[in-house]
Design an enzyme around this catalytic site. Structure first.
Site, PDB file in Angstrom:
ATOM      1  N   ASP A 143       0.854  -1.188   0.000  1.00 47.07           N
ATOM      2  CA  ASP A 143       0.000   0.000   0.000  1.00 47.07           C
ATOM      3  C   ASP A 143       0.887   1.234   0.000  1.00 47.07           C
ATOM      4  O   ASP A 143       2.078   1.161   0.346  1.00 47.07           O
ATOM      5  CB  ASP A 143      -0.953   0.002   1.193  1.00 47.07           C
ATOM      6  CG  ASP A 143      -0.219   0.031   2.536  1.00 47.07           C
ATOM      7  OD1 ASP A 143       0.744  -0.759   2.693  1.00 47.07           O
ATOM      8  OD2 ASP A 143      -0.603   0.824   3.418  1.00 47.07           O
ATOM      9  N   GLU A 208      -0.121  -0.889   5.853  1.00 48.10           N
ATOM     10  CA  GLU A 208       0.982  -0.396   6.687  1.00 48.10           C
ATOM     11  C   GLU A 208       0.893   1.111   6.872  1.00 48.10           C
ATOM     12  O   GLU A 208       1.185   1.631   7.960  1.00 48.10           O
ATOM     13  CB  GLU A 208       2.319  -0.769   6.050  1.00 48.10           C
ATOM     14  CG  GLU A 208       3.536  -0.512   6.933  1.00 48.10           C
ATOM     15  CD  GLU A 208       4.070   0.912   6.874  1.00 48.10           C
ATOM     16  OE1 GLU A 208       4.812   1.310   7.791  1.00 48.10           O
ATOM     17  OE2 GLU A 208       3.716   1.640   5.907  1.00 48.10           O
TER      18      GLU A 208
END
Length: 514
Positions: A143, A208
């Site tokens: 991400d 994250e």
């Protein structure tokens, strides 16, 4: 058959004792021999791998372009479909290389709206397992932070652009580039028809950038299964501090705060009500102004009481880092730092806490003029914590301080203080054998000794992995000091991406030699 039976009995009886002996003796031995020669055969092993990586560098970069094109922004739940797409692409890549993949469910997450939404899964993968080999687990995330051209990007953020040897694009260095580099290192072993000398596992997530939803709980659940045979964990989710390659042995923790001041029941006209009421914005400014001095000193009482003292050994590490203050001023665009020397600047960024104010929600921030008194405002700040500091204690002291300051304002408005994240700091032992393998791998690829650095930002999973699994954790970055992760014009250089792939291949080899 009889010999095998004796060997089996010997291993059952003596292996635990031998492991204990190794854990005690090996770090001491390695400390006494920090510069030992490359084991025989290393060149023969690594040269074919490096050759393959060089010959396929354009292919690797094209693959990075395909990954960067996926707008996997985890901060926006509406983009979680793109995050899952990115995880599926990663899974497909690993399966195509012969690895097994599980996309583990981590449950739902409550959004700011109050709704519950399913979180993108966590990818758990492994290649063939040999009980005679050590096992390395590689962590990464796919991400990314939000990015828009209008934010100040010189290139399209989701179109990987090669300019003067730099590959610009969101996620190029944080963290899609390093994740791909690990997979390319495995590919190099396979293409060279060399047996991978370690068992390899991957744990790759998609949230994250917003706090790794569900990952800690998943680690706890899989500690006796997925992590049971893991010997080492490596994270490549940070960058070098200078132009020199580095090994990272520590990160700061973080607590993020919301300070809400709620006043009248609606926004008011400042010409009608200004000067007659306690304005929420004025209260909030007073609260935020009470947190940190212009010198950078945190003003919350007792907040730094538990900071670990500086040792002579640690001080010497800072003196050996080729950090150029003038170059960093140019990169950042400031005339001077709060500290005078490079050692003081590095310590301020790595081993001491800091408090930063990030923004105010509810205030008028658009172009033009609007003369209203906002009825409700929310200030946002964070405290980066270091060794010996506990997030719960930090949050308690910050809340108590803000409530005391607010009481002195004698305001009829309502104050609410809340904290999020609460990530602990992480510091590893440089005597860990994994760091010696990292040093040798860097020497093999770059021809220099690595700098030993800390990371000023927060990578919560490092401490989580260490506490839950008890395994050795190391950070092995390949990003450059000027890559601009989280910023406009994020990039990774072709050099770092390709040489970093070689570094990972060399690290696998050197770790196996231990």
């Amino acid at each position: 058959m009889q010999r095998k039976l004796h060997l089996h009995n010997f291993k059952q009886e003596y292996t635990p004792r031998f492991k204990t002996l190794v854990q005690c003796v090996v770090p001491v031995f390695l400390l006494l021999h920090t510069s030992f020669s490359t084991p025989p055969g290393s060149s023969a092993v690594l040269e074919p791998l490096f050759q393959y990586i060089d010959e396929h560098n354009n292919e690797f970069i094209q693959r990075l372009a395909e990954w960067v094109a996926v707008q996997s922004e985890s901060a926006d739940p509406a983009k979680w479909g793109e995050v899952e797409k990115m995880l599926n692409m990663t899974a497909e890549r690993i399966r195509g290389m012969g690895g097994s993949v599980e996309l583990a469910d981590v449950g739902p997450q409550q959004l700011a709206s109050g709704e519950m939404a399913p979180v993108p899964p966590v990818l758990l993968a492994e290649f063939s397992r040999d009980p005679e080999k050590a096992t390395l687990c590689i962590y990464g995330h796919v991400d990314v932070q939000p990015a828009r051209t209008e934010d100040g990007w010189s290139t399209s953020p989701f179109n990987l652009t090669d300019l003067l040897g730099n590959l610009y694009g969101r996620g190029a260095t944080d963290n899609k580039g390093p994740v791909l580099a690990w997979l390319h290192a495995v590919e190099a072993y396979q293409a060279a028809k060399q047996e991978i000398p370690l068992n390899l596992k991957f744990i790759i997530e998609g949230t994250e950038e917003v706090g790794s939803y569900g990952l800690l709980e998943l680690t706890r659940k899989r500690n006796d299964s997925f992590f049971a045979d893991v010997d080492y964990i490596v994270i490549s989710d940070n960058v070098w501090t200078t132009r020199n390659p580095a090994l990272t042995y520590g990160t700061r923790g973080n607590s993020y705060f919301f300070v809400e001041v709620d006043g009248p029941k609606l926004d008011l006209h400042s010409g009608v009500y200004g000067g007659s009421i306690h304005e929420p914005m004025s209260d909030l400014i007073a609260l935020l102004g009470s947190l940190v001095h212009h010198t950078g000193k945190i003003l919350i009482p007792g907040i730094t009481d538990d900071v670990a003292p500086l040792t002579d050994t640690e001080r010497n590490i800072y003196q050996n880092i080729s950090f150029d203050l003038e170059e960093m001023k140019r990169v950042v665009g400031v005339k001077h730092f709060l500290q005078d020397t490079r050692e003081e600047v590095l310590m301020a960024r790595w081993r001491y806490p800091c408090l930063s104010i990030h923004g105010i929600e509810g205030a008028f921030s658009e172009l033009g003029m609007k003369t209203i008194i906002p009825r409700r405002v929310i200030g946002k700040f964070s405290i980066r914590q270091v060794s010996n500091m506990n997030p719960h204690d930090v949050e308690r002291k910050a809340e108590e301080h803000l409530k005391l300051v607010f009481s002195r304002l004698r305001s009829p408005n309502r104050l609410t203080v809340s904290a999020a994240v609460g990530a602990k700091p992480w510091v590893a032992k440089l005597s860990d054998p994994q760091y010696f393998a990292g040093k040798k791998a860097i020497k093999n690829v770059f021809g220099v000794e690595p700098e030993l650095i800390r990371e000023g930002s927060t990578i919560p999973i490092a401490q989580d992995f260490h506490e839950v699994t008890g395994k050795s954790v190391m950070m092995l970055p390949i990003g450059g000091h000027d890559d601009g992760e989280h910023s406009q014009n994020e990039k990774i250089s072709r050099y770092n991406f390709i040489e970093g792939t070689k570094l990972f291949a060399a690290y696998i080899h050197e770790l196996s030699q231990l």
